[in-house]
Design an enzyme around this catalytic site. Structure first.
Site, PDB file in Angstrom:
ATOM      1  CG  PHE A 112      45.580  -8.782 -40.073  1.00 41.17           C
ATOM      2  CD1 PHE A 112      44.304  -9.008 -39.794  1.00 41.17           C
ATOM      3  CD2 PHE A 112      45.948  -9.523 -39.518  1.00 41.17           C
ATOM      4  CE1 PHE A 112      43.884 -10.310 -39.022  1.00 41.17           C
ATOM      5  CE2 PHE A 112      46.015 -10.477 -37.831  1.00 41.17           C
ATOM      6  CZ  PHE A 112      44.860 -10.650 -38.040  1.00 41.17           C
ATOM      7  CG  ASP A 197      49.913  -3.138 -37.360  1.00 44.62           C
ATOM      8  OD1 ASP A 197      51.095  -3.749 -36.985  1.00 44.62           O
ATOM      9  OD2 ASP A 197      48.959  -3.682 -37.601  1.00 44.62           O
ATOM     10  CE  LYS A 226      51.852 -11.767 -37.031  1.00 41.22           C
ATOM     11  NZ  LYS A 226      51.865 -12.851 -36.831  1.00 41.22           N
TER      12      LYS A 226
END
Length: 378
Positions: A112, A197, A226
């Site tokens: 993702f 990532d 995040k």
């Protein structure tokens, strides 16, 4: 939660009726220092009274300070600031293509990387793609931990391989050391870039500043977001010095990226998280918590495997975990899924052992009840 959340303190959220919840979601690995950490609050409040925004038309001291913290604790050399993980991954895709002159990118199934068109195209999940029409071309998806598939997918036309070393949305799946070695050798063989990532795994979540460190990798590009702002929207792309020329002024940009408020939050976060004692405590608490979970819930028939690193933990189950999440919510514990059959647990890095033990007890009660119900249904 059944009621609006009114406030948060540390590892706890409190709704408008005064009910407390142990927050083991952390805004999906965002509030790594817990809710309303005093040093982050103070830094943002102080900056709010000085300056909010000028754009990158002007030099912003906070960007230089945060970039320095990021490169000092990584193998990367330069930083581009944006506003989210998806934006960071978009920038990574653009940088890989522009710097290499090649367009083919290999990424992993169950990955993702975001919901913009480019980052969605890099995401190896059909359910994320459905309904949006043709994606960007020249992406190939392969299974993680299959070195042979990797070798077959990568060619001289490949610009980059894009991976998560621990797949978050994909089920808390860990990369094997063998696969990490294959990534390094194949990137060298085909002169392609390695993009890691770290949007969910970065900023101390796994017990090191970045998770790639635990897999002996030296990525060319790393993306973070995040946990970087502890709730303030901010993202960043980190790249090696050799890539700098591809992102000259005008080639890529972001109006709000790296604004003074975001940088105040990020600087306060990194100053706290990158302390050796805190990172060591995350590793220790993570190992202890996984042992506790093995003892408390590992024996239930519905539980298949407990896995993860640091305070990024997954409980893989033989059945869907939605009933577990609902029952935990009712008992005051907030957890979330990572796919239909994996329970994802992401407590703040500052969580206490007492709070971890309480969460383990709640999970044990919930699994015991569900197993009993399943036995009755049989």
């Amino acid at each position: 939660m059944g009621h609006y959340t009114e406030k948060g303190v540390g590892s706890k959220l409190i709704d408008v009726n005064g009910k407390e919840y142990l927050d083991f979601i952390s805004g999906i690995a965002v509030c790594n220092l817990g809710h309303c950490h005093p040093k982050v609050v103070e830094a943002v409040e102080e900056q709010m009274k000085k300056l909010w925004h000028v754009s990158n038309l002007f030099q912003i001291e906070g960007q230089e300070q945060v970039a320095q913290l990021l490169v000092d604790h990584s193998v990367l050399d330069y930083v581009f600031f944006c506003n989210s993980g998806a934006e960071a991954n978009e920038a990574a895709i653009k940088l890989a293509r522009k710097s290499t002159g090649k367009h083919h990118i290999v990424s992993l199934t169950n990955s993702f990387h975001g919901r913009t068109l480019g980052s969605m195209s890099a995401t190896g999940q059909d359910k994320i793609h459905q309904g949006f029409g043709p994606l960007l071309t020249e992406f190939t998806y392969i299974e993680m931990n299959d070195p042979k598939a990797l070798e077959e997918a990568v060619t001289e036309k490949t610009a980059a391989i894009m991976v998560e070393v621990i797949q978050g949305e994909g089920g808390i799946r860990l990369m094997s050391n063998e696969y990490a070695e294959a990534l390094t050798s194949i990137c060298e063989k085909h002169n392609c870039l390695l993009i890691v990532d770290e949007v969910q795994t970065g900023i101390g979540r796994t017990g090191t500043a970045f998770a790639y460190e635990q897999f002996n990798l030296s990525p060319d590009i790393v993306t973070v977001a995040k946990g970087l702002g502890n709730g303030f929207p901010v993202g960043a792309l980190l790249g090696k010095a050799s890539l700098k020329e591809a992102f000259q002024p005008g080639s890529h940009g972001s109006t709000f990226g790296g604004n003074p408020l975001a940088m105040a939050a990020a600087k306060a976060v990194l100053t706290e998280v990158f302390q050796k004692d805190l990172l060591q405590s995350v590793e220790e608490k993570g190992n202890w918590f996984q042992q506790q979970l093995q003892q408390k819930v590992g024996h239930f028939q519905v539980v298949d495997e407990i896995r993860g690193k640091g305070l990024m933990v997954g409980i893989a189950c033989h059945t869907e975990v939605a009933p577990v999440i609902k029952a935990c919510l009712e008992k005051g514990l907030l957890v979330l899924p990572a796919g239909p059959k994996v329970l994802r647990i992401l407590p703040p890095l500052v969580v206490t052992k007492d709070e971890l033990e309480l969460a383990g007890d709640i999970l044990a009660d919930v699994f015991a009840t569900i197993e009993q119900q399943n036995s009755v249904n049989i």
